[in-house]
Design an enzyme around this catalytic site. Sequence first.
Site, PDB file in Angstrom:
ATOM      1  N   HIS A   1     -10.259  -1.898   4.915  1.00 24.97           N
ATOM      2  CA  HIS A   1      -9.961  -1.336   6.244  1.00 24.97           C
ATOM      3  C   HIS A   1     -10.743  -0.056   6.542  1.00 24.97           C
ATOM      4  O   HIS A   1     -10.717   0.426   7.666  1.00 24.97           O
ATOM      5  CB  HIS A   1      -8.464  -1.048   6.356  1.00 24.97           C
ATOM      6  CG  HIS A   1      -7.998  -0.047   5.334  1.00 24.97           C
ATOM      7  ND1 HIS A   1      -7.941  -0.330   3.987  1.00 24.97           N
ATOM      8  CD2 HIS A   1      -7.600   1.242   5.452  1.00 24.97           C
ATOM      9  CE1 HIS A   1      -7.523   0.743   3.329  1.00 24.97           C
ATOM     10  NE2 HIS A   1      -7.317   1.717   4.194  1.00 24.97           N
ATOM     11  N   ASP A   2     -11.408   0.507   5.528  1.00 24.01           N
ATOM     12  CA  ASP A   2     -12.171   1.751   5.708  1.00 24.01           C
ATOM     13  C   ASP A   2     -13.674   1.516   5.776  1.00 24.01           C
ATOM     14  O   ASP A   2     -14.440   2.470   5.905  1.00 24.01           O
ATOM     15  CB  ASP A   2     -11.898   2.715   4.544  1.00 24.01           C
ATOM     16  CG  ASP A   2     -10.514   3.332   4.610  1.00 24.01           C
ATOM     17  OD1 ASP A   2      -9.949   3.424   5.719  1.00 24.01           O
ATOM     18  OD2 ASP A   2      -9.987   3.714   3.548  1.00 24.01           O
TER      19      ASP A   2
ATOM     20  N   ASP B   1       0.873  -1.172   0.000  1.00 23.74           N
ATOM     21  CA  ASP B   1       0.000   0.000   0.000  1.00 23.74           C
ATOM     22  C   ASP B   1       0.907   1.218   0.000  1.00 23.74           C
ATOM     23  O   ASP B   1       1.854   1.296   0.789  1.00 23.74           O
ATOM     24  CB  ASP B   1      -0.852  -0.020   1.282  1.00 23.74           C
ATOM     25  CG  ASP B   1      -2.171   0.702   1.115  1.00 23.74           C
ATOM     26  OD1 ASP B   1      -2.221   1.671   0.344  1.00 23.74           O
ATOM     27  OD2 ASP B   1      -3.147   0.309   1.781  1.00 23.74           O
TER      28      ASP B   1
ATOM     29  N   ASP C   1      -3.037   4.722  -2.633  1.00 22.38           N
ATOM     30  CA  ASP C   1      -4.030   5.394  -1.796  1.00 22.38           C
ATOM     31  C   ASP C   1      -4.492   6.702  -2.453  1.00 22.38           C
ATOM     32  O   ASP C   1      -3.673   7.428  -3.027  1.00 22.38           O
ATOM     33  CB  ASP C   1      -3.370   5.688  -0.440  1.00 22.38           C
ATOM     34  CG  ASP C   1      -4.351   6.204   0.597  1.00 22.38           C
ATOM     35  OD1 ASP C   1      -5.279   5.457   0.953  1.00 22.38           O
ATOM     36  OD2 ASP C   1      -4.178   7.352   1.057  1.00 22.38           O
TER      37      ASP C   1
ATOM     38  N   GLU D   1      -6.927   3.636  -5.507  1.00 18.88           N
ATOM     39  CA  GLU D   1      -8.142   3.963  -4.753  1.00 18.88           C
ATOM     40  C   GLU D   1      -8.671   5.275  -5.316  1.00 18.88           C
ATOM     41  O   GLU D   1      -7.973   6.289  -5.291  1.00 18.88           O
ATOM     42  CB  GLU D   1      -7.819   4.124  -3.262  1.00 18.88           C
ATOM     43  CG  GLU D   1      -9.063   4.454  -2.452  1.00 18.88           C
ATOM     44  CD  GLU D   1      -8.760   4.968  -1.048  1.00 18.88           C
ATOM     45  OE1 GLU D   1      -9.613   4.794  -0.169  1.00 18.88           O
ATOM     46  OE2 GLU D   1      -7.691   5.576  -0.844  1.00 18.88           O
TER      47      GLU D   1
END
Length: 532
Positions: free
Chosen positions: A304-305, A98, A189, A231
């Site tokens: 994870h969000d 990431d 990200d 993302e």
Amino acid sequence: MMNNWWKKAVIYQIYPRSFKDSNDDGIGDINGIIEKLTYLEKLGVDGIWLSPIYQSPMIDNGYDISDYYKIDPLFGTMADFEALIEKAKQLNIRVIMDLVVNHTSDQHLWFKESKKSKNNPKRNFYIWRDQPIGEFKNWTYDSSTQQYYFHLFSPQQPDLNWENEEVRKEIHKMMNFWLAKGISGFRLDVIDLIGKKPDQEITVNGPKLHDYLKEMNLATFGKNDYLTVGEAWSSSPELAKLYSGPNRHELSMVFGFWHLLTSAGNGDKWKKLPLNVPKLKEAMTAWQKLTPNEAWNSLFLGNHDLPRIVSFWGDERTYREKSAKAFAILFHLMRGTPFIYQGEELGMTNFPFENLSAINDVESHEYITDRKKGGQSEEEIIKVLREMSRDNARTPMQWTSDEKAGFTKGKPWLSINPNTKSINADQAVSDSNSVFYTYQKLIKLRHQENWLIEANFELLESADEIFAYLRKTKTRTRTFLVVANLSNSSQRFESSFVKKNEIISNDSFPDLLTDIEIQPWQAFALEIKNLD
């Protein structure tokens, strides 16, 4: 372009802090991941995506990087990371990192230098102005140089100035450093934000965004068949063609969030709406209509969000396992690369938060502050956070039925869900009918069946709560039917199809497809005889 390895792959996202703690400090680490690689091999995944493990003050759990070249001591050492890559490779599991390049931590050396004076060589690595432009909350005043710096996230996460070629070159150099370590790609990200132009109040999809991605591709991962997924909350199927059209030389794919935004009231995730199956069908179909020569899809139910899918859209009380399997069957048989978030293969659920002190997440704390100012009671606030806080996905992985879930012997950094007594990996692996084995079977299908990669997608008309679609191979030699009842009540499904082969189900398979009653949360996939 059909030979990209990632088109037949399934990727498993690990949130390292919550996966497995090897040294009993209550925080998951790299050696803990190494310890559990055989579990992931059994599941069958092709790669693991690790949430950030770089050096960080951890204001945002590592999404605020202070040194791109170092592993944070919380997680281990560079030698541990190299051992992880090596051991994963032996098990045919690739490692995807990431990477946050929209912003750094305010503790990054670049920012420390940038703050020193207006003529510091690193001043222009960040965005400084005499006065805030646009949203005041995105600017923080620095008294030493009497200017404001720009940040789309917390003040401790200053945005990099991508218009500065030197910044871009430093990022490329750093990416090549990690690729040389033997990783297989990056999850990027909030990548849709790097083209921002604050002076024009453009924060997303800026005019040079795709130029920057082309330049990055050419300078770094474009040389080999790496997996790169961006993302991009702002993305649409049309924009996805720009990001991931095979001839555009940008990314492999983006994470599109249309399906999840169907439950965000007025686009606000805190205003959760119940599952709206017709809207979900519409959102997924729009993305599935993309052909492989236009763009490639990512398929995901959580990360994870996001809250846990069985709590968010399924029925965690009566049909936890069945609804978890229904969503897995529905999504994994579409076209795209599936991503599994840790614990999803066990049907893990949201945490039953009872008070605000149990919340760790920075975004949730901002929500608490904001709502308290607006006069909301703690009871009202916790009710929303119980459904939507990012901490729901971040509670430690449930390995065993003991009170610390086999995650640690120390004090876990975040509370362990009390339902680990009944929902855990030990139990799932020992039960051939568990959610785990549905995922295992879906992964095997993706490896073995070319139609999953190639076949077209066609939504079928059906009752509102039924999501049914066909996958037809281009030569029209094979046709597959996928049906899922995404509700707690029986639904009728009518068709003129004739069953040929059974593929996968979370219940029984119907014998005839003419007029059937689909049970609550029942899902199945069949090969059907061609009608033409």
